[in-house]
Design an enzyme around this catalytic site. Structure first.
Site: not given
Ligand code: FAD
Length: 317
Positions: A18, A49
């Protein structure tokens, strides 16, 4: 090729990385030089990213400050296209909910499709730095699962404008993030698994994990995912610890635990050079155990610097 096709056709564990887009004002040459030095390990794909907008305050004189909004690391789509053309390696742009309307996202996905970029990692995105929590764009998505659904719909030829009949179906291979040590906002691990499953049901075909330093948490995560009926490939994300400060910074930023044995070794180090050696050795051992376990891919968070990952890869691939 799609990430899932890479995994299916792999004869051994794949090496992937990445990278971050350069800061606004920097050119792309430094980034290319770091990728150059990792090319001998034949990355199957490279993630790029996406960084959301930030607020900055500009001095206007006479004690006045003007609040401006800026994106400090733009260029994700352009970098993906540039890498595919320069190295002939597939790219995986990260696509985030934060700061984007559904229409913005649809247009970005159309750009990606036209550029021949057919993999995406879908994320909610981090909050704006100066804000305490995540708030969605008024016309955007709150959760990654909702954005995954939008991409899946486009894959079926369903665009936002329901008058667009017989629209071209895109062919995105969709990935999502997973957190072996729980997403920090989740009330508990069980709830986190339910939402992860929702992402897979919405169309995620692979999962990339947050970094971890204890392989046991990854093994337990995979086991639990399978119990929950999450059967897609789970790609472990790895980063070699490299400074004394990482002992406190990594848990703070990424909400993870540093295992006691690693923490004790780092605490014995006199400087960052020694800490780096400990971090590389730890990561090499993690990789060897993960390969033995049968992981499909080892995915390295490079922070756009090749030196550490190169040292690990030399001993593993
Ligand atoms: P989600 O899956 O939407 O989850 C967020 C939170 O909401 C979690 O606590 C989950 O349990 C909860 N949740 C999910 N769905 C629901 C629902 N329907 N109702 C209620 N609660 C729910 N960030 C960036 O800004 N740019 C990047 O390029 C980036 N790359 C990343 C790459 C990887 C591999 C990882 C692990 C993280 C990356 N992040 C990046 C960070 C990420 O955006 C954050 O960790 C963010 O806080 C959560 O993203 P997510 O897609 O896991 O969110």
């Amino acid at each position: 090729m799609k990430v899932t096709e890479h995994i299916k056709s792999a004869k051994s564990t794949l090496f992937t990385i990445e990278i971050l887009p350069p800061k606004k004002g920097e050119n792309i040459d430094t980034l290319f030089s770091h990728i150059d030095s990792l090319m001998e390990f034949q990355p199957a794909f490279i993630d790029v990213t996406y960084h959301r907008e930030e607020y900055v305050y500009k001095e206007m004189g006479r004690g006045m400050l003007k609040k401006l909004i800026t994106r400090k690391r733009p260029g994700t789509v352009g970098i993906c296209a540039a890498i595919q053309s320069r190295y002939n390696v597939d790219t995986v742009p990260h696509v985030i909910c934060g700061g984007f309307s559904k229409e913005d996202t649809e247009n970005m996905l159309i750009d990606l499709d036209f550029l021949g970029i057919h993999n995406v990692l879908i994320l909610r995105g981090d909050p704006v730095k100066s804000e305490p929590g995540f708030s969605p764009h008024p016309e955007g998505h709150c959760y990654a699962s909702d954005l995954i659904e939008q991409v899946s719909n486009m894959n079926k030829g369903i665009y936002l404008d329901d008058e667009l009949l017989q629209a071209y179906p895109t062919h995105f291979c969709i990935g999502a993030a997973g957190y072996p040590e729980k997403h920090f906002e989740s009330p508990n691990l069980e709830t986190d698994f339910l939402y992860l499953k929702k992402k897979v049901e919405a169309g995620a075909e692979f999962i990339v994990t947050q970094m971890f330093f204890n392989n046991q948490v990854y093994f337990q995560f995979v086991e639990k995912c399978r119990e929950f009926g999450i059967n897609v490939p789970i790609i472990p994300g790895l980063k070699p610890l490299s400074t004394l400060k990482h002992l406190t910074l990594l848990p703070q930023f990424f909400h993870l635990d540093i295992p006691d044995a690693l923490a004790r070794e780092v605490a014995k180090c006199k400087d960052n050079t020694q800490a780096k050696e400990v971090g590389i050795e730890w990561c090499v051992q993690q990789c060897k155990e993960l390969i033995e376990y049968g992981v499909p891919v080892l995915h390295f968070y490079t922070m756009s610097k090749s030196e550490l990952v190169r040292k690990v890869a030399e001993q593993v691939f």
